[in-house]
Design an enzyme around this catalytic site. Structure first.
Site, PDB file in Angstrom:
ATOM      1  N   ASP A  31       5.411  18.137  -4.739  1.00 27.51           N
ATOM      2  CA  ASP A  31       5.922  16.852  -4.257  1.00 27.51           C
ATOM      3  C   ASP A  31       5.866  15.849  -5.396  1.00 27.51           C
ATOM      4  O   ASP A  31       5.306  16.118  -6.458  1.00 27.51           O
ATOM      5  CB  ASP A  31       5.182  16.341  -3.011  1.00 27.51           C
ATOM      6  N   ARG A  62       0.622   7.458  -7.735  1.00 32.40           N
ATOM      7  CA  ARG A  62      -0.371   6.517  -7.209  1.00 32.40           C
ATOM      8  C   ARG A  62      -1.734   6.685  -7.866  1.00 32.40           C
ATOM      9  O   ARG A  62      -2.619   5.855  -7.676  1.00 32.40           O
ATOM     10  CB  ARG A  62      -0.529   6.718  -5.689  1.00 32.40           C
ATOM     11  N   PRO A 116       0.559  15.143   2.714  1.00 28.66           N
ATOM     12  CA  PRO A 116      -0.486  14.341   3.356  1.00 28.66           C
ATOM     13  C   PRO A 116      -0.362  12.860   3.026  1.00 28.66           C
ATOM     14  O   PRO A 116      -0.216  12.498   1.853  1.00 28.66           O
ATOM     15  CB  PRO A 116      -1.786  14.923   2.786  1.00 28.66           C
ATOM     16  N   ILE A 117      -0.383  12.034   4.048  1.00 31.11           N
ATOM     17  CA  ILE A 117      -0.409  10.580   3.855  1.00 31.11           C
ATOM     18  C   ILE A 117      -1.599  10.037   4.641  1.00 31.11           C
ATOM     19  O   ILE A 117      -1.702  10.252   5.849  1.00 31.11           O
ATOM     20  CB  ILE A 117       0.917   9.924   4.315  1.00 31.11           C
ATOM     21  N   SER A 123      -3.944  14.603   6.387  1.00 23.36           N
ATOM     22  CA  SER A 123      -4.912  14.042   5.436  1.00 23.36           C
ATOM     23  C   SER A 123      -6.321  13.940   6.031  1.00 23.36           C
ATOM     24  O   SER A 123      -6.489  13.737   7.230  1.00 23.36           O
ATOM     25  CB  SER A 123      -4.442  12.643   5.021  1.00 23.36           C
ATOM     26  N   ARG A 171      13.591  12.476  -2.904  1.00 23.60           N
ATOM     27  CA  ARG A 171      14.238  11.390  -2.163  1.00 23.60           C
ATOM     28  C   ARG A 171      15.480  11.837  -1.408  1.00 23.60           C
ATOM     29  O   ARG A 171      16.034  11.064  -0.619  1.00 23.60           O
ATOM     30  CB  ARG A 171      14.660  10.271  -3.140  1.00 23.60           C
ATOM     31  N   TYR A 226     -10.193  15.810   1.153  1.00 23.59           N
ATOM     32  CA  TYR A 226     -10.769  15.036   0.057  1.00 23.59           C
ATOM     33  C   TYR A 226     -12.234  15.427   0.056  1.00 23.59           C
ATOM     34  O   TYR A 226     -12.983  15.072   0.982  1.00 23.59           O
ATOM     35  CB  TYR A 226     -10.625  13.539   0.320  1.00 23.59           C
ATOM     36  N   THR A 253      -7.301  18.199  -2.370  1.00 22.79           N
ATOM     37  CA  THR A 253      -6.691  17.271  -3.325  1.00 22.79           C
ATOM     38  C   THR A 253      -7.705  16.922  -4.404  1.00 22.79           C
ATOM     39  O   THR A 253      -8.805  16.447  -4.107  1.00 22.79           O
ATOM     40  CB  THR A 253      -6.193  16.002  -2.609  1.00 22.79           C
ATOM     41  N   TYR A 268       0.841  -1.212   0.000  1.00 22.76           N
ATOM     42  CA  TYR A 268       0.000   0.000   0.000  1.00 22.76           C
ATOM     43  C   TYR A 268       0.873   1.258   0.000  1.00 22.76           C
ATOM     44  O   TYR A 268       0.669   2.188  -0.789  1.00 22.76           O
ATOM     45  CB  TYR A 268      -0.949  -0.001   1.207  1.00 22.76           C
ATOM     46  N   HIS A 323       0.790  12.816  -7.035  1.00 20.81           N
ATOM     47  CA  HIS A 323       0.377  11.917  -5.957  1.00 20.81           C
ATOM     48  C   HIS A 323       1.383  10.762  -5.814  1.00 20.81           C
ATOM     49  O   HIS A 323       1.020   9.641  -5.459  1.00 20.81           O
ATOM     50  CB  HIS A 323      -1.023  11.362  -6.248  1.00 20.81           C
ATOM     51  N   LYS A 331      -4.351  20.743  -4.742  1.00 21.78           N
ATOM     52  CA  LYS A 331      -3.289  19.745  -4.920  1.00 21.78           C
ATOM     53  C   LYS A 331      -3.599  18.860  -6.129  1.00 21.78           C
ATOM     54  O   LYS A 331      -4.731  18.375  -6.273  1.00 21.78           O
ATOM     55  CB  LYS A 331      -3.169  18.883  -3.663  1.00 21.78           C
ATOM     56  N   GLN A 344      -5.712  18.720   4.726  1.00 23.86           N
ATOM     57  CA  GLN A 344      -5.944  18.284   3.348  1.00 23.86           C
ATOM     58  C   GLN A 344      -7.343  17.711   3.231  1.00 23.86           C
ATOM     59  O   GLN A 344      -7.701  16.755   3.915  1.00 23.86           O
ATOM     60  CB  GLN A 344      -4.890  17.238   2.943  1.00 23.86           C
ATOM     61  N   ARG A 379       6.795   9.525   0.821  1.00 19.68           N
ATOM     62  CA  ARG A 379       7.193   8.197   1.291  1.00 19.68           C
ATOM     63  C   ARG A 379       8.397   8.202   2.235  1.00 19.68           C
ATOM     64  O   ARG A 379       8.403   7.415   3.198  1.00 19.68           O
ATOM     65  CB  ARG A 379       7.444   7.273   0.092  1.00 19.68           C
TER      66      ARG A 379
HETATM   67  C1  FNR Z   1      -0.309   9.559  -0.229  1.00 18.71           C
HETATM   68  N1  FNR Z   1      -0.678  10.785  -0.785  1.00 18.71           N
HETATM   69  C2  FNR Z   1      -1.837  11.403  -0.356  1.00 18.71           C
HETATM   70  N2  FNR Z   1      -2.176  12.642  -0.837  1.00 18.71           N
HETATM   71  C3  FNR Z   1      -3.271  13.265  -0.375  1.00 18.71           C
HETATM   72  O1  FNR Z   1      -3.563  14.376  -0.819  1.00 18.71           O
HETATM   73  N3  FNR Z   1      -4.059  12.692   0.582  1.00 18.71           N
HETATM   74  C4  FNR Z   1      -3.794  11.467   1.099  1.00 18.71           C
HETATM   75  O2  FNR Z   1      -4.507  10.974   1.965  1.00 18.71           O
HETATM   76  C5  FNR Z   1      -2.663  10.774   0.589  1.00 18.71           C
HETATM   77  N4  FNR Z   1      -2.368   9.511   1.032  1.00 18.71           N
HETATM   78  C6  FNR Z   1      -1.191   8.907   0.676  1.00 18.71           C
HETATM   79  C7  FNR Z   1      -0.850   7.678   1.212  1.00 18.71           C
HETATM   80  C8  FNR Z   1       0.372   7.099   0.914  1.00 18.71           C
HETATM   81  C9  FNR Z   1       0.740   5.776   1.531  1.00 18.71           C
HETATM   82  C10 FNR Z   1       1.287   7.775   0.046  1.00 18.71           C
HETATM   83  C11 FNR Z   1       2.648   7.197  -0.252  1.00 18.71           C
HETATM   84  C12 FNR Z   1       0.939   8.977  -0.521  1.00 18.71           C
HETATM   85  C13 FNR Z   1       0.203  11.471  -1.761  1.00 18.71           C
HETATM   86  C14 FNR Z   1       1.248  12.328  -1.048  1.00 18.71           C
HETATM   87  O3  FNR Z   1       0.657  13.457  -0.467  1.00 18.71           O
HETATM   88  C15 FNR Z   1       2.316  12.807  -2.026  1.00 18.71           C
HETATM   89  O4  FNR Z   1       1.702  13.433  -3.112  1.00 18.71           O
HETATM   90  C16 FNR Z   1       3.213  11.664  -2.500  1.00 18.71           C
HETATM   91  O5  FNR Z   1       3.550  10.822  -1.431  1.00 18.71           O
HETATM   92  C17 FNR Z   1       4.495  12.195  -3.126  1.00 18.71           C
HETATM   93  O6  FNR Z   1       5.209  11.164  -3.743  1.00 18.71           O
HETATM   94  P1  FNR Z   1       6.462  10.419  -3.056  1.00 18.71           P
HETATM   95  O7  FNR Z   1       7.525  11.444  -2.836  1.00 18.71           O
HETATM   96  O8  FNR Z   1       5.962   9.814  -1.808  1.00 18.71           O
HETATM   97  O9  FNR Z   1       6.862   9.374  -4.034  1.00 18.71           O
END
Ligand code: FNR
Length: 380
Positions: free
Chosen positions: A306, A280, A90-91, A121, A310, A145, A171, A37, A277, A253, A143, A330
């Site tokens: 974003d 994803r 946001p994650i 998030s 890295r 949704y 987002t 995930y 994102h 976003k 953030q 990440r």
């Molecule tokens: C996310 N991202 C994300 N974005 C957002 O707006 N709301 C969210 O709830 C989430 N949830 C989420 C879960 C997980 C597990 C990941 C890895 C990412 C996207 C996040 O904000 C961001 O755009 C990306 O993580 C950037 O890419 P890298 O640097 O992680 O590869």
């Protein structure tokens, strides 16, 4: 840079220092499908690999004897002075990344300790009021949704305002979840759905939509979540409504096209957040390569970025391409997996130490000096 000097002095770091090392250690620690995930993405995942490759195609021009021994990485963002131009992206469902399911609180504590803002998030596993309280003096952003229920959207925004969040990040790229083969293969979504309800079930409007209290019938609450999570019908026509919801800074976003930037500006938003994102959501949508055009179209409006960051050098590159602040995704998720708050703080320290030294050794003393002409295209 304490970490750097500790390393020079022979101290062994608590966690891996590189993204590759963090990734490998997190993979060894996590339940397989939860690892998929966090680390996985849309389609064949070349979008997320492409995000990393996009950074590798840029080099930073080194300038010598420019007196960059003392650096200032601070930036102003919506009236806040940040000691460094980064933030926690946001994650959702952060709780699956920590042992105690309170990944949002762990992240908020890291934000409080480091001064690095958190974008929290909608899919928090802790209610947003508790997360906001744990941020201490560090500015936080909520953030959104946008749910398929306007009253619920408004309630989220009111709660965010009352909790002390300093801005709303909407987002746009996730009105439905991306085609993520790893998650679909493991059928992980129901587990995640069950895990990310706290911010919903603590909401008065969401509760009013349920026949029984969420504690009595969690399955019905999860079903209601699924009914309202996304809003596929949201269009530019709804932007006036979104803008009218709050006087807080409003950011969008997932905006990567200059025409969309102009529409967003016309609708009165305060900032653009360029992102794919992390690869994803929409497969094959670039991010970094589109940043300069987004910055040009934003005409001075703050642009957050974003996707694929890295290392400290990546932060410097995104800033040079015009980002006002750079989102870490990440990497801090893996820090949370390995050490909760301490792990996240460690990852942020590494990134900042490297960004600072990368600037210094290349001869740049301030963020203002990082313009596009400090970058050079690397020939493949
Ligand atoms: C996310 N991202 C994300 N974005 C957002 O707006 N709301 C969210 O709830 C989430 N949830 C989420 C879960 C997980 C597990 C990941 C890895 C990412 C996207 C996040 O904000 C961001 O755009 C990306 O993580 C950037 O890419 P890298 O640097 O992680 O590869």
């Amino acid at each position: 840079t304490g970490l750097y000097f500790a390393g020079l002095a022979g101290e062994t770091p608590a966690y891996p220092l590189t993204f590759t090392g963090l990734e490998a250690a997190a993979r060894d620690t996590m339940e397989h499908r939860l690892w998929d995930y966090v680390s996985g993405g849309a389609g064949d995942e070349h979008t997320q690999r492409g995000n990393v490759a996009a950074f590798e195609r840029w080099g930073i021009l080194p300038r010598m004897l420019s007196g960059a021994a003392d650096r200032d990485l601070s930036v102003d963002l919506f009236g806040h002075t940040l000691r460094a131009p980064i933030f926690l992206a946001p994650i959702g469902v952060l709780g699956v990344m920590t042992d105690d399911e309170h990944g949002d609180l762990a992240t908020a504590a890291a934000s409080a300790a480091s001064g690095v803002p958190m974008v929290a998030s909608t899919l928090m596993q802790d209610p947003m009021e508790e997360v906001a309280a744990a941020l201490g003096g560090t500015p936080g952003f909520f953030q959104l949704y946008t749910p398929n229920d306007r009253e619920l959207a408004e309630s989220f925004v009111r709660r965010a305002e009352a909790s002390g969040f300093r801005g709303i990040v909407v987002t746009l790229d996730t009105w439905t979840l991306g085609y993520r083969p790893r998650d679909l293969q493991h059928a992980t979504f129901p587990q995640l759905r069950g895990a990310c309800l706290a911010n919903y079930t603590s909401d008065p409007v969401f509760r009013s939509r349920l026949a029984a209290p969420p504690g009595e019938d969690p399955a019905a609450a999860a079903f209601q979540w699924a009914l309202t999570f996304g809003n596929p019908t949201l269009t530019w026509d709804d932007l006036a409504w979104l803008r009218g919801l709050t006087d807080l800074p409003l950011l969008l976003k997932g905006i990567c096209h200059p025409d969309d930037v102009r529409r967003a500006k016309d609708a009165g938003v305060d900032g653009i957040y360029c992102s794919n994102h992390g690869g994803r959501q929409a497969a094959s949508a670039p991010a970094l390569d589109l940043l300069p055009a987004v910055v040009d179209a934003a005409e001075g409006l703050p642009v957050l970025f974003d996707s694929g960051v890295r290392s400290g050098a990546d932060i410097v590159k995104a800033l040079a391409l015009g980002a006002t602040a750079v989102g870490i995704g990440r990497p801090y998720g893996y820090g949370a997996v390995l050490g909760g708050t301490a792990g996240i703080e460690f990852v942020l320290s590494c990134l900042l130490a490297e960004a600072d030294l990368t600037m210094g050794l290349n001869g740049y003393a301030s963020i203002a000096e990082l313009t596009r002409d400090v970058l050079v295209r690397i020939q493949a």
